[in-house]
Design an enzyme around this catalytic site. Structure first.
Site, mmCIF file in Angstrom:
data_model
loop_
_atom_site.group_PDB
_atom_site.id
_atom_site.type_symbol
_atom_site.label_atom_id
_atom_site.label_comp_id
_atom_site.label_asym_id
_atom_site.label_seq_id
_atom_site.Cartn_x
_atom_site.Cartn_y
_atom_site.Cartn_z
ATOM 1 N N GLU A 107 -20.524 23.503 -33.604
ATOM 2 C CA GLU A 107 -20.712 24.874 -34.094
ATOM 3 C C GLU A 107 -21.452 24.881 -35.429
ATOM 4 O O GLU A 107 -22.172 25.826 -35.746
ATOM 5 C CB GLU A 107 -19.349 25.577 -34.240
ATOM 6 C CG GLU A 107 -18.757 26.040 -32.925
ATOM 7 C CD GLU A 107 -18.204 24.899 -32.060
ATOM 8 O OE1 GLU A 107 -17.874 23.833 -32.629
ATOM 9 O OE2 GLU A 107 -18.130 25.064 -30.828
ATOM 10 N N HIS A 130 -7.864 29.230 -28.770
ATOM 11 C CA HIS A 130 -8.904 29.810 -27.918
ATOM 12 C C HIS A 130 -8.615 31.265 -27.586
ATOM 13 O O HIS A 130 -9.134 31.802 -26.635
ATOM 14 C CB HIS A 130 -9.017 29.030 -26.598
ATOM 15 C CG HIS A 130 -9.542 27.645 -26.746
ATOM 16 N ND1 HIS A 130 -8.792 26.619 -27.272
ATOM 17 C CD2 HIS A 130 -10.751 27.099 -26.452
ATOM 18 C CE1 HIS A 130 -9.495 25.503 -27.292
ATOM 19 N NE2 HIS A 130 -10.699 25.772 -26.805
#
Lengths: 447, 337
Positions: free
Chosen positions: B63, B131
């Site tokens: 990321e 998540h």
């Protein structure tokens, strides 16, 4: 230098007094020592003098309110002096809530500190609407979450207010002045405000059936005190009246012989003075009659202080002859006459009106034979005296004309039973019928 | 007009913007790989066939790399649309987003713009603490970022297109249960908010909220999935005679404050629903604004229906306890009457 105006401690027993009237208005000049306001104690109405010279700058307590002794009710200061801000008079006294307000706990059940016990919990939206519509939140019933007043509650209140006709201020004043209940007045058109004309129409109807020429008189402060105390007396006491006829012939003769012996300077004793003397001696022997009560306990008095009812222009007052059992007849007569004079001219003081342990009330001079007097609280008994009249009677087994009178003893049955009260009355009667027994030592000679 | 899921509407927005402006490109993990899903939730499915791998740029699982490339490209004049598979991974790129992208325009005195779009799926979908978070409050707190949160297909397309054209970094939060309930990547329990989406060009302006349901008794402010939960609660409450107004701000920064304030001035009651944790949250900020600016109009306390202050649990049973649902919203509203 600002001076606080406080309620002087005038009585040992009273924590509060009624503020009857201010004799000055805010902005008036006052001089140290001049009467500034009037208070009502349990004994009398009193003028209270100004504690300072200056301007009456602030009035904290309004007339008609109950105020604590030593509490601050106003401020005197010089015209331009900045006076400390404090709780001032409310512009309009808030009426009691339509429902009991939460006292010990607030919304969500949290305990409230004492100073917030009377707080009204309302949503901001409800407050906003109430302000717009000039609604006193204290009059609104709360139904919102956490028992708070919400908008809907204010709207419901407004709805109800709309349903009840509004009253113009003039109409209200007129109705109050003549003692007319406004709920009995119907507006000219449904939904319209009640106007002066509506009140006058209702009044005309009432007067069609009512006695003509009623004059509505405001109660004087003294009258209000009497009204309150009489009502209290009848509510708090279980009053029973015993009535007994007395042969007063011997007493009448005794008095006549005594009067013959008096000089010009001596005060001539009245029947009341004989009665005070006789009753005082017997009270000493009947401690449960010579007593006062606080509602819970009874206070038996060693001293005998006899109150005597006096009819004055301002109403009934009861000055007290102190230690009446220890005083000679002429001294009693002298003292009682002085008290009556001061009661009549209004110069009587609370000290002279306080401390009585028993009361004598005499309506004989007005031709009354017998009546049922009402106890003078906190005392527990009162003796009503009727007129002395010549009447046929059986005396020593012969029918003859005698001087007869009635005595009526009202006592508080909560504290005194009928038989002891009757025994006290019998002992009083015995001394009236046989006044020569006054020469004996009462406590030993009379059963 | 075509009927579309949010995933389809987003895909169409990407296609239109990439056709319109060749500086626009997508970057993310597995967004254009042959035989792949088209990103974690099919939004970029098929785009690499039209635009090629130079404009549908697959990255390693990093990321930091995605954010670094996208922010750098934006500063250099490109208009990147970055995709984090799960919004939770935004934390990996926090320095680049919070310290660089958000502040660059201020620090350069307006000379450097960062026209970045960062798409981030959020929401509890039985995927556990790492998540399934809802991260909106973190990003509404950073000055310099714009934050949008579309709840319908129409808004998804219109807001994404506006985000692409905005010269500031824009975070687009998408709820995983709103992409659609069909297809290989649909989440269990997903809704299918299929809506009419115009074929032609349109934009939904950033900063404009919308009234999803009109009512006069209580205002519910909700976003993303909770808009649907609030609408369901409104149905239940309507049967009890309570008329709920549901407001979807659509954009979190800048906020359509006036829309919310006007509604509260009308109803006098406010409930804010969010899937984020309670403390220091977005709902708290809305409550503070209303308490500040519409206090005198409130007829009841302001209520927040948020997730408790714990991470989203894995176990479905616990997750059902965790998320704000219709029942909790109904209870909160009823407590105001």
């Amino acid at each position: 230098m600002a001076v606080d105006i406080t309620i002087p401690p005038l009585s040992q027993t009273m924590d509060t007094v009624i503020l009857v009237q201010w004799l000055k208005a805010v902005g008036d000049e006052v001089v140290n020592g001049e009467p500034l306001f009037v208070i009502e104690t349990d004994k009398a109405n009193l003028d209270v003098e100004s504690p300072a010279t200056g301007i009456l700058r602030r009035i904290i307590a309004e007339p008609g309110t109950e105020v604590k002794v030593r509490s601050k009710i106003g401020v005197i200061a010089s015209p331009d002096e900045i006076i400390p801000q404090g709780p001032g008079p409310k512009p309009t006294p808030e009426p009691k809530a339509a429902q009991p307000l939460p006292t010990a706990t607030g919304p969500g059940g949290q305990p409230l500190p004492p100073e917030q016990r009377n707080r009204i919990f309302a949503s901001p939206r409800a407050r906003r609407l109430a302000q717009q519509e000039e609604v006193l939140l204290a009059e609104v019933t709360a139904t919102g979450p956490q028992q708070m007043i919400v908008e809907q509650d204010v709207r419901a209140y407004l709805e109800a207010r709309r349903a009840a006709p509004e009253v113009t201020p003039v109409a209200r004043r007129v109705a109050e002045a003549v003692g007319l209940n406004l709920t009995t007045v119907v507006p000219a058109r449904p939904g319209a405000r009640i106007t002066r004309a509506d009140v006058e129409a209702a009044l005309a109807k009432r007067e069609a059936v009512a006695p003509a020429g009623i004059q509505w008189v405001d109660l004087s402060p003294t009258r209000r005190t009497i009204a309150r105390r009489m009502a209290e007396s009848q509510q708090a006491a279980a009053e029973v009246t015993l009535t007994r006829e007395v042969d007063a012939t011997e007493l009448v003769h005794l008095r006549e012989r005594i009067l013959e012996e008096l000089s010009e300077r001596d005060r001539r004793p009245a029947y009341n003075d004989f009665l005070v003397s006789i009753v005082a001696r017997q009270l000493k022997q009947h401690p449960y009659v010579n007593a006062t009560t606080n509602g819970e306990r009874i206070g038996l008095s060693e001293e005998v202080h006899v109150a005597v009812a006096v009819d004055t222009e301002r109403g009934l007052v009861t000055p007290v002859v102190r230690n009446a059992d220890q005083k000679g007849l002429l001294q009693l007569a002298q003292e009682r006459a002085e008290l009556v004079r001061r009661a009549l001219d209004g110069s009587i003081t609370p000290e002279e009106l306080g401390g009585g342990t028993f009361t004598i009330t005499n309506l004989g001079t007005l031709g009354v034979d017998a009546f049922t007097p009402i106890i003078n609280p906190p005392q527990v008994a009162i003796l009503g005296v009727g007129r002395i009249r010549s009447a046929p009677a059986v005396h020593k087994e012969e029918l003859c004309v005698r001087q007869l009178m009635y005595l009526s003893l009202t006592f508080n049955h909560r504290f005194i039973d009928g038989a002891p009260a009757a025994r006290f009355l019998a002992d009083v009667v015995r001394l009236i019928e046989k006044p020569h027994l006054l020469w004996l030592d009462v406590s030993q000679s009379i059963p | 007009m075509a009927k579309m899921t949010i995933a389809e509407a987003l895909r169409q927005a990407l296609r239109e913007e990439m056709r319109r402006d060749e500086r626009v490109f997508c970057i993310g993990e597995d967004i254009g790989i042959e035989g792949g899903f088209g990103g974690a939730f099919t939004v970029t499915l098929g785009l690499s066939e039209e635009f090629g791998h130079d404009r549908i740029l697959d990255t390693p699982i990093s990321e930091i790399a995605i954010a670094g490339v996208a922010i750098g490209a934006a500063m250099a004049g490109m208009r990147p649309i970055a995709d984090v598979q799960y919004g939770d991974f935004l934390f990996c790129m926090m320095d680049q987003l919070a310290n660089q992208a958000a502040k660059m325009r201020y620090m350069s005195g307006g000379q450097v713009a960062v026209p970045l779009v960062m798409r981030a799926p959020v929401g509890a979908t039985a995927r556990g603490p790492q998540h399934a978070q809802s991260l909106e409050a973190f990003f509404t707190h950073i000055p310099g970022l714009k934050v949008v949160a579309p709840a319908t297909a129409y808004d998804a397309k219109g807001l994404l297109k506006s985000a692409v054209r905005d010269d500031n970094p824009v975070i687009v939060f998408e709820h995983k249960l709103l992409y659609g309930s069909k297809g290989p990547r649909s989440e269990r329990g997903a809704l299918s908010p299929i809506g009419e989406v115009p074929e032609e060009e349109y934009l939904v302006p950033i900063g404009e909220g919308i009234v999803r349901r009109e009512g006069k008794d209580v205002t519910i402010v909700a976003k993303l999935l909770t808009v649907y939960r609030a609408l369901a609660a409104a149905e239940v409450l309507a049967r009890q005679g309570i008329e709920v107004e549901v407001i979807d701000p659509r954009t979190l920064v800048p906020l359509d404050k006036e829309l919310i304030l006007a509604s509260v001035r009308k109803t006098g009651r406010l409930v804010i629903v969010e899937e984020d944790n309670l403390t220091g949250g977005w709902a708290a900020e809305i409550a503070a604004i209303v308490a500040d600016e519409a206090f005198m109009w409130l007829d009841a306390p302001i209520k927040r229906v948020s997730a408790p202050d714990v991470p989203p649990p894995f176990a479905p049973v616990l997750e059902r306890e965790y998320v704000p649902d219709e029942e909790k919203i109904v209870a909160a509203v009823l407590s105001l009457f």
